[in-house]
Design a protein around this motif. Structure first.
Motif, mmCIF file in Angstrom:
data_model
loop_
_atom_site.group_PDB
_atom_site.id
_atom_site.type_symbol
_atom_site.label_atom_id
_atom_site.label_comp_id
_atom_site.label_asym_id
_atom_site.label_seq_id
_atom_site.Cartn_x
_atom_site.Cartn_y
_atom_site.Cartn_z
ATOM 1 N N THR A 7 0.787 -1.393 -0.039
ATOM 2 C CA THR A 7 -0.069 0.018 -0.017
ATOM 3 C C THR A 7 0.567 0.895 0.145
ATOM 4 O O THR A 7 0.477 1.755 -0.128
ATOM 5 C CB THR A 7 -0.707 -0.303 0.751
ATOM 6 O OG1 THR A 7 -2.394 -1.390 1.342
ATOM 7 C CG2 THR A 7 -1.630 0.706 1.100
ATOM 8 N N PHE A 8 1.562 0.859 0.828
ATOM 9 C CA PHE A 8 2.790 2.730 0.956
ATOM 10 C C PHE A 8 3.405 2.074 -0.226
ATOM 11 O O PHE A 8 3.481 3.428 -0.834
ATOM 12 C CB PHE A 8 3.838 2.296 2.411
ATOM 13 C CG PHE A 8 3.318 2.800 3.345
ATOM 14 C CD1 PHE A 8 1.757 3.921 3.736
ATOM 15 C CD2 PHE A 8 2.994 1.569 3.993
ATOM 16 C CE1 PHE A 8 2.336 4.456 4.924
ATOM 17 C CE2 PHE A 8 2.509 1.793 5.553
ATOM 18 C CZ PHE A 8 2.165 3.546 5.731
ATOM 19 N N GLN A 9 3.696 1.576 -0.695
ATOM 20 C CA GLN A 9 4.792 1.155 -2.480
ATOM 21 C C GLN A 9 3.711 1.861 -3.570
ATOM 22 O O GLN A 9 4.229 3.118 -3.873
ATOM 23 C CB GLN A 9 4.879 0.176 -2.718
ATOM 24 C CG GLN A 9 5.598 -0.015 -3.863
ATOM 25 C CD GLN A 9 6.481 -1.567 -4.387
ATOM 26 O OE1 GLN A 9 5.648 -2.118 -3.711
ATOM 27 N NE2 GLN A 9 7.358 -1.635 -5.601
ATOM 28 N N THR A 10 2.282 1.137 -3.566
ATOM 29 C CA THR A 10 1.494 2.237 -3.971
ATOM 30 C C THR A 10 1.320 4.149 -4.307
ATOM 31 O O THR A 10 1.190 4.678 -5.434
ATOM 32 C CB THR A 10 0.217 1.577 -3.867
ATOM 33 O OG1 THR A 10 0.236 0.137 -4.382
ATOM 34 C CG2 THR A 10 -1.095 2.116 -4.957
ATOM 35 N N PHE A 11 1.206 4.018 -2.871
ATOM 36 C CA PHE A 11 1.630 5.894 -2.224
ATOM 37 C C PHE A 11 2.594 6.247 -3.379
ATOM 38 O O PHE A 11 1.630 7.088 -3.827
ATOM 39 C CB PHE A 11 0.845 6.145 -0.715
ATOM 40 C CG PHE A 11 1.641 7.540 -0.618
ATOM 41 C CD1 PHE A 11 0.165 8.049 -0.578
ATOM 42 C CD2 PHE A 11 2.614 8.102 0.208
ATOM 43 C CE1 PHE A 11 0.402 9.391 -0.580
ATOM 44 C CE2 PHE A 11 2.568 8.984 -0.167
ATOM 45 C CZ PHE A 11 1.543 9.767 0.070
ATOM 46 N N GLY A 12 3.450 6.084 -2.712
ATOM 47 C CA GLY A 12 4.768 6.571 -3.356
ATOM 48 C C GLY A 12 4.869 6.585 -5.007
ATOM 49 O O GLY A 12 4.916 7.662 -5.460
ATOM 50 N N ILE A 13 4.188 5.582 -5.739
ATOM 51 C CA ILE A 13 4.354 5.019 -7.067
ATOM 52 C C ILE A 13 3.797 6.364 -7.589
ATOM 53 O O ILE A 13 3.368 6.663 -8.675
ATOM 54 C CB ILE A 13 4.228 3.393 -7.264
ATOM 55 C CG1 ILE A 13 4.945 3.031 -7.561
ATOM 56 C CG2 ILE A 13 3.921 3.731 -8.994
ATOM 57 C CD1 ILE A 13 5.325 1.515 -7.341
ATOM 58 N N ILE A 14 2.057 6.493 -7.335
ATOM 59 C CA ILE A 14 1.110 6.700 -7.695
ATOM 60 C C ILE A 14 1.363 8.821 -7.799
ATOM 61 O O ILE A 14 1.189 9.365 -8.411
ATOM 62 C CB ILE A 14 0.024 7.234 -7.392
ATOM 63 C CG1 ILE A 14 -0.837 4.873 -7.454
ATOM 64 C CG2 ILE A 14 -1.853 7.769 -7.874
ATOM 65 C CD1 ILE A 14 -1.570 4.826 -6.662
#
Length: 294
Positions: A7-14
């Protein structure tokens, strides 16, 4: 359900993707506006309440942006004095209707389903823009400086114009930083907290309200249409009806939380709410219409 690390990775990527896209597109739009000139842009994208929206949809179909990436282009259109009804049709059509998406729908689902999807996206974009224009919703656009309000200076050459275009891009982005981060945070949280079984359970073929439920679920999600189509195929194979799949795709790709958050810097609250309601209705209508083509 995804792990919190994902989830945190998704936040950073988006977040990184949207920041880069917004600044890059704003920079290019600023250069384009300076090179072409506001009056010529107004002429190209003018044409009244019938021809104007058709031009907006055509421009949207030629610009394969995600929903959030349409905003710098939208702001540039308002700055150049493009009619509201044209800008509105572009806003709706751009993330939903382009050759890449149409080809993907035809390959992943079928040619008849692609024709149904294209008809919904095309007609829906025109109807939404026309209804907004008829209701006089232009008054709910926040004041945008129109370049044509002052005498245009001659083009100084690419190298000389680039610093000004970059300053314009940063200036346009500054008020959107907080809305973007808030929207992406919510979208990433939903991504991490909502398992696939939840989607198929609440929007499966046994639920008579599957299509409106899928449209409602789709609105908070941040999904590029190109990425959403394989997900939609997986959900369809997991038991979700095709109507609910496309309601989810149209809702998620057309009005994600990050986009809605960023729109608050351009639209007043009433128009933001109208935008969300319009995409929701379009997603529901598409969910009932597209299966007729299957």
């Amino acid at each position: 359900m995804n792990s919190w690390g994902e989830t945190f990775q998704t936040f950073g990527i988006i977040a990184a993707e949207l920041v880069a896209l917004f600044l890059a597109i704003s920079f290019l739009v600023a250069l384009f506006n300076r090179r072409v000139g506001a009056k010529r842009i107004q002429g190209w994208l003018g044409g009244g309440p019938v021809v104007g929206p058709l031009k907006g949809v055509a421009l949207g179909a030629l610009t394969p942006f995600c929903s959030c990436s349409t905003l710098p282009m939208l702001a540039g259109m308002f700055k150049a004095g493009v009619p509201f009804v044209t800008a509105a049709s572009f806003l709706v059509a751009s993330p939903l209707l382009n050759p890449i998406i149409l080809t993907a729908v035809a390959v992943i689902f079928s040619l008849p389903v692609m024709l149904g999807y294209a008809a919904v996206a095309f007609v829906g974009s025109l109807l939404i823009a026309a209804s907004w224009n008829a209701l006089g919703l232009e008054r709910f656009v926040k004041r945008v400086r129109v370049e044509g309000e002052k005498a245009e200076e001659p083009w100084q050459g690419l190298r000389a114009e680039m610093p000004g275009a970059w300053r314009s891009a940063r200036s346009d982005f500054r008020p959107l930083v907080l809305p973007l981060l808030v929207g992406v945070s919510i979208g990433a949280f939903i991504y991490g907290a909502v398992p696939e079984s939840f989607l198929t359970g609440f929007a499966g073929p046994d639920n008579p309200a599957a299509i409106p439920v899928a449209a409602l679920i789709g609105i908070p999600l941040y999904i590029r249409t190109e990425a959403a189509l394989p997900i939609g195929l997986a959900l369809s194979e997991a038991g979700m009806g095709i109507g609910a799949v496309f309601a989810l795709i149209i809702g998620g790709a057309g009005a994600s939380i990050p986009e809605v958050s960023m729109l608050t810097a351009i639209f007043k609250p009433r128009l933001v709410a109208t935008f969300v309601a319009s995409i929701l209705l379009m997603a529901i209508a598409g969910g009932f219409i597209i299966p007729l083509f299957a």
